[in-house]
Enzyme design. Structure first.
Site, PDB file in Angstrom:
ATOM      1  N   MET A  44     -11.311  -5.733   5.917  1.00 47.08           N
ATOM      2  CA  MET A  44     -10.565  -4.730   6.683  1.00 47.08           C
ATOM      3  C   MET A  44     -10.252  -5.337   8.045  1.00 47.08           C
ATOM      4  O   MET A  44     -11.158  -5.729   8.789  1.00 47.08           O
ATOM      5  CB  MET A  44     -11.381  -3.448   6.865  1.00 47.08           C
ATOM      6  N   ASP A  87      -4.815   3.711  -1.719  1.00 49.64           N
ATOM      7  CA  ASP A  87      -5.906   4.016  -0.791  1.00 49.64           C
ATOM      8  C   ASP A  87      -6.437   5.428  -1.001  1.00 49.64           C
ATOM      9  O   ASP A  87      -5.747   6.407  -0.702  1.00 49.64           O
ATOM     10  CB  ASP A  87      -5.400   3.873   0.647  1.00 49.64           C
ATOM     11  N   HIS A 112      -1.315  -1.368  -4.282  1.00 46.17           N
ATOM     12  CA  HIS A 112      -2.570  -0.981  -3.612  1.00 46.17           C
ATOM     13  C   HIS A 112      -2.573   0.526  -3.358  1.00 46.17           C
ATOM     14  O   HIS A 112      -1.612   1.082  -2.818  1.00 46.17           O
ATOM     15  CB  HIS A 112      -2.661  -1.759  -2.291  1.00 46.17           C
ATOM     16  N   SER A 131       0.849  -1.197   0.000  1.00 51.35           N
ATOM     17  CA  SER A 131       0.000   0.000   0.000  1.00 51.35           C
ATOM     18  C   SER A 131       0.880   1.239   0.000  1.00 51.35           C
ATOM     19  O   SER A 131       1.644   1.474   0.939  1.00 51.35           O
ATOM     20  CB  SER A 131      -0.903   0.015   1.234  1.00 51.35           C
ATOM     21  N   MET A 172      -9.162   8.173   0.091  1.00 45.55           N
ATOM     22  CA  MET A 172     -10.066   8.508   1.216  1.00 45.55           C
ATOM     23  C   MET A 172     -10.640   9.903   1.014  1.00 45.55           C
ATOM     24  O   MET A 172      -9.936  10.805   0.540  1.00 45.55           O
ATOM     25  CB  MET A 172      -9.293   8.470   2.536  1.00 45.55           C
ATOM     26  N   GLY A 210      -2.682  -3.874   9.218  1.00 47.61           N
ATOM     27  CA  GLY A 210      -1.962  -4.508  10.317  1.00 47.61           C
ATOM     28  C   GLY A 210      -1.219  -5.782   9.944  1.00 47.61           C
ATOM     29  O   GLY A 210      -0.863  -6.572  10.826  1.00 47.61           O
ATOM     30  N   MET A 236     -12.260   4.432  -0.263  1.00 45.61           N
ATOM     31  CA  MET A 236     -12.922   4.646   1.029  1.00 45.61           C
ATOM     32  C   MET A 236     -13.656   5.973   0.915  1.00 45.61           C
ATOM     33  O   MET A 236     -13.286   6.985   1.537  1.00 45.61           O
ATOM     34  CB  MET A 236     -11.867   4.636   2.156  1.00 45.61           C
ATOM     35  N   ASP A 270      -6.566  -6.394   4.585  1.00 37.94           N
ATOM     36  CA  ASP A 270      -6.043  -5.022   4.571  1.00 37.94           C
ATOM     37  C   ASP A 270      -5.989  -4.441   5.979  1.00 37.94           C
ATOM     38  O   ASP A 270      -7.027  -4.155   6.587  1.00 37.94           O
ATOM     39  CB  ASP A 270      -6.938  -4.155   3.671  1.00 37.94           C
ATOM     40  N   GLY A 281      -8.914   4.052   7.373  1.00 43.69           N
ATOM     41  CA  GLY A 281      -8.639   5.472   7.537  1.00 43.69           C
ATOM     42  C   GLY A 281      -7.165   5.778   7.733  1.00 43.69           C
ATOM     43  O   GLY A 281      -6.699   6.827   7.321  1.00 43.69           O
ATOM     44  N   HIS A 327      -8.457   1.165  -3.768  1.00 43.64           N
ATOM     45  CA  HIS A 327      -9.376   0.951  -2.645  1.00 43.64           C
ATOM     46  C   HIS A 327     -10.070   2.271  -2.332  1.00 43.64           C
ATOM     47  O   HIS A 327      -9.445   3.191  -1.786  1.00 43.64           O
ATOM     48  CB  HIS A 327      -8.539   0.448  -1.457  1.00 43.64           C
ATOM     49  N   GLY A 348       1.274  -1.942   4.220  1.00 40.10           N
ATOM     50  CA  GLY A 348       1.757  -0.573   4.101  1.00 40.10           C
ATOM     51  C   GLY A 348       3.023  -0.361   4.894  1.00 40.10           C
ATOM     52  O   GLY A 348       4.136  -0.451   4.384  1.00 40.10           O
TER      53      GLY A 348
HETATM   54  C1  DX5 Z   1      -6.245   1.592   5.767  1.00 43.80           C
HETATM   55  C2  DX5 Z   1      -5.853   1.257   4.350  1.00 43.80           C
HETATM   56  C3  DX5 Z   1      -4.729   0.293   4.253  1.00 43.80           C
HETATM   57  C4  DX5 Z   1      -3.438   0.793   4.876  1.00 43.80           C
HETATM   58  C5  DX5 Z   1      -2.757  -0.394   5.472  1.00 43.80           C
HETATM   59  O1  DX5 Z   1      -7.446   2.273   5.792  1.00 43.80           O
HETATM   60  O2  DX5 Z   1      -6.941   0.704   3.637  1.00 43.80           O
HETATM   61  O3  DX5 Z   1      -4.506  -0.149   2.921  1.00 43.80           O
HETATM   62  O4  DX5 Z   1      -2.572   1.405   3.969  1.00 43.80           O
HETATM   63  O5  DX5 Z   1      -1.674   0.046   6.183  1.00 43.80           O
HETATM   64  P1  DX5 Z   1      -0.881  -0.878   7.208  1.00 43.80           P
HETATM   65  O6  DX5 Z   1      -0.397  -2.075   6.411  1.00 43.80           O
HETATM   66  O7  DX5 Z   1       0.219   0.005   7.662  1.00 43.80           O
HETATM   67  O8  DX5 Z   1      -1.834  -1.281   8.294  1.00 43.80           O
HETATM   68 ZN    ZN Z   2      -6.485  -0.259   1.587  1.00 45.03          ZN
END
Ligand code: DX5
Ligand code: ZN
Length: 217
Positions: A134, A32, A30, A5, A34, A174, A65, A172, A139, A63, A194
């Site tokens: 998720m 993100d 990936h 990500s 938002m 952690g 959001m 997606d 976020g 993705h 990420g």
């Molecule tokens: C969170 C995103 C993820 C995020 C994951 O809302 O959708 O894609 O980048 O980041 P890590 O891998 O650091 O949890």
């Molecule tokens: Zn994501």
């Protein structure tokens, strides 16, 4: 499969970061998006994705959001998205949204938040190419994986296998080198990562190590 990500990348060096992903064992890139309404954060949008497309060689997994994603699906396709993921919680007309995405020539993904039960996918599973579970609240990057997610991955794996579908399970939030093997073993196909990738001393080596935890399961 691993999908780094870009949210956790160094945006001052974004070209180099994308090149690193290009030459790595990553399956997808990936991205993100938002809107500050569906989630309490704002990231990047169409112009950034359009520029990244010029150098990215991996499929772009976008993705969304955002609320009302149907208003932007065509624009994201034109900007270079290969896969478009929308949130079940943001789509009162999810079936129609997925059809729109597929008719635009993209793979359609459904993301669900940590509190959304797998059972809500019962009547829509056949219409999606991937389900993005998720495993943190959407976020922000850098949060901890919610342990209850393992149960959801297994439940979704059973639902997909019972219907003999090829729908991919994407995880997606952690993901780390410590939990990647367990997540794959529970039935996941694609891990988004990420911070684990971009904070590593050797990001490309980390992508390889994460990918190897799949072959070890
Ligand atoms: C969170 C995103 C993820 C995020 C994951 O809302 O959708 O894609 O980048 O980041 P890590 O891998 O650091 O949890
Ligand atoms: Zn994501």
């Amino acid at each position: 499969m691993i999908a780094p990500s870009l949210l956790a990348a160094n945006f001052l060096e974004i070209g180099k970061e994308v090149e690193m992903v290009n030459h790595s064992d990553a399956a997808w890139l990936h991205l993100d998006v938002m809107d500050g309404r569906f989630v309490p954060n704002i990231t990047f949008g169409l112009p950034v994705i359009r520029d990244i497309r010029k150098i990215a060689t991996k499929p772009m997994d976008v993705h969304l959001m955002i609320l009302e994603p149907e208003r932007y699906a065509e624009a994201f396709r034109d900007a270079g998205a290969d896969h478009l993921i929308v949130h079940l919680e943001a789509c009162p007309h999810l079936h129609s949204n997925l059809q729109q995405i597929r008719s635009l020539g993209m793979k359609a993904g459904i993301a669900i938040n940590p509190h959304t039960p797998i059972s809500l996918l019962e009547d829509i599973l056949e219409d999606a190419d991937a389900i993005c579970l998720m495993t943190v609240n959407p976020g922000f990057g850098g949060q901890s994986f919610i342990p209850h997610s393992y149960q959801k991955i297994r439940e979704l794996r059973d639902m997909i296998d019972a219907r003999d579908l090829t729908t991919l399970i994407q995880i997606d939030g952690g993901v780390s080198l410590e939990n990647a093997g367990d997540i794959f073993a529970a039935g996941a196909d694609v891990l988004v990562a990420g911070n684990t990738v971009f904070s590593a001393a050797d990001p490309s080596g980390m992508i390889r190590a994460l990918a190897q935890s799949q072959s070890n399961t």
